[in-house]
Design a protein around this motif. Structure first.
Motif, PDB file in Angstrom:
ATOM      1  N   ARG A 252     -15.547 -20.735  33.388  1.00  6.17           N
ATOM      2  CA  ARG A 252     -16.458 -19.633  33.711  1.00  6.17           C
ATOM      3  C   ARG A 252     -15.810 -18.272  33.476  1.00  6.17           C
ATOM      4  O   ARG A 252     -16.497 -17.250  33.460  1.00  6.17           O
ATOM      5  N   LEU A 253     -14.481 -18.246  33.316  1.00  8.09           N
ATOM      6  CA  LEU A 253     -13.794 -16.987  33.028  1.00  8.09           C
ATOM      7  C   LEU A 253     -14.235 -16.467  31.660  1.00  8.09           C
ATOM      8  O   LEU A 253     -14.687 -17.238  30.818  1.00  8.09           O
ATOM      9  N   SER A 254     -14.048 -15.181  31.444  1.00  5.32           N
ATOM     10  CA  SER A 254     -14.347 -14.628  30.122  1.00  5.32           C
ATOM     11  C   SER A 254     -13.439 -15.296  29.094  1.00  5.32           C
ATOM     12  O   SER A 254     -12.361 -15.800  29.426  1.00  5.32           O
ATOM     13  N   GLN A 255     -13.872 -15.292  27.843  1.00  2.00           N
ATOM     14  CA  GLN A 255     -13.063 -15.893  26.782  1.00  2.00           C
ATOM     15  C   GLN A 255     -11.698 -15.217  26.710  1.00  2.00           C
ATOM     16  O   GLN A 255     -10.680 -15.866  26.496  1.00  2.00           O
ATOM     17  N   ASP A 256     -11.680 -13.906  26.938  1.00  2.00           N
ATOM     18  CA  ASP A 256     -10.433 -13.152  26.912  1.00  2.00           C
ATOM     19  C   ASP A 256      -9.462 -13.677  27.982  1.00  2.00           C
ATOM     20  O   ASP A 256      -8.288 -13.901  27.707  1.00  2.00           O
ATOM     21  N   CYS A 257      -9.971 -13.898  29.200  1.00  2.00           N
ATOM     22  CA  CYS A 257      -9.118 -14.422  30.275  1.00  2.00           C
ATOM     23  C   CYS A 257      -8.649 -15.838  29.959  1.00  2.00           C
ATOM     24  O   CYS A 257      -7.476 -16.173  30.171  1.00  2.00           O
TER      25      CYS A 257
ATOM     26  N   LYS B 140      -5.407  -9.922  37.008  1.00  2.00           N
ATOM     27  CA  LYS B 140      -6.856  -9.841  37.237  1.00  2.00           C
ATOM     28  C   LYS B 140      -7.539 -11.172  36.912  1.00  2.00           C
ATOM     29  O   LYS B 140      -8.432 -11.612  37.627  1.00  2.00           O
ATOM     30  N   CYS B 141      -7.129 -11.813  35.817  1.00  5.19           N
ATOM     31  CA  CYS B 141      -7.733 -13.094  35.431  1.00  5.19           C
ATOM     32  C   CYS B 141      -7.441 -14.171  36.468  1.00  5.19           C
ATOM     33  O   CYS B 141      -8.335 -14.918  36.873  1.00  5.19           O
TER      34      CYS B 141
END
Length: 192
Positions: free
Chosen positions: A128-133, A166-167
């Motif tokens: 569910r995290l952003s692709q960046d994370c 943050k991630c």
């Protein structure tokens, strides 16, 4: 095995560039779709497929190995297995990393959870995290240094450290707010 399939296998073993190129054209797009659908990136899919090509080549050269499917089916199967193994390993690493970050009086609750429930819980929220994370944490769990990650992402080490924090915090928040987490914690308190 059909003659056409045998020719492909023979060409694959001998390193025939036309056969190898055809394998990429015919099967890589499927592997890319599969891996993207299962939380990966196109770049990761290309790496996985390359690994599958190498493994398949080694396997086909073994004297006692008998290919019971088409070459393409085998390549795709090996790719899926590689991706599945990487995801399991990543999930274990994410779980261990986040678990060690939990500074809460009920830390011992996590240790008592059934392993499969924990793995599923962390994997669900990791995806569910952003692709960046996801990409950043994958690099970190692959034991890349902050400096290497910063260079790969064309940014500073300070930014990478801040982003990683943050991630991980986002992941931790999602996990601890999950009803399953709270339900299991509640059951543990009640001695169930």
């Amino acid at each position: 095995m059909r003659k056409k399939d045998q020719r492909l296998v023979n060409g694959f073993i001998s390193g025939d560039l036309n056969v190898l190129e055809r394998c990429y054209q015919d099967h890589l797009p499927y592997v890319i779709r599969f891996i993207i659908k299962n939380g990966g990136s196109e770049e990761e899919a290309k790496d996985v497929f390359q690994d599958a090509m190498v493994i398949t080549h080694k396997k086909l050269r073994e004297r006692d190995f008998e290919l019971t499917s088409t070459l393409g089916t085998y390549l795709i199967g090996v790719s899926k297995k590689i991706w599945s193994n990487r995801q399991r390993k990543l999930t274990r690493e994410v779980k261990m990393e986040v678990t060690s970050d939990l500074e809460h009086p009920d830390d011992d609750v996590l240790e008592k959870w059934d392993e499969e429930e924990r793995v599923n819980l962390f994997q669900k929220h990791f995806l569910r995290l952003s692709q960046d994370c996801q990409d950043l944490l994958r690099l970190f769990f692959e034991k890349k240094s902050m400096k290497q990650i910063a260079e790969m992402r064309n940014t500073t080490e300070g930014y990478v450290k801040k982003r990683k924090f943050k991630c991980k915090s986002s992941l931790l928040k999602m996990v601890t707010e999950d009803p399953l987490f709270n339900e299991l914690k509640h059951h543990e308190k009640d001695g169930l």
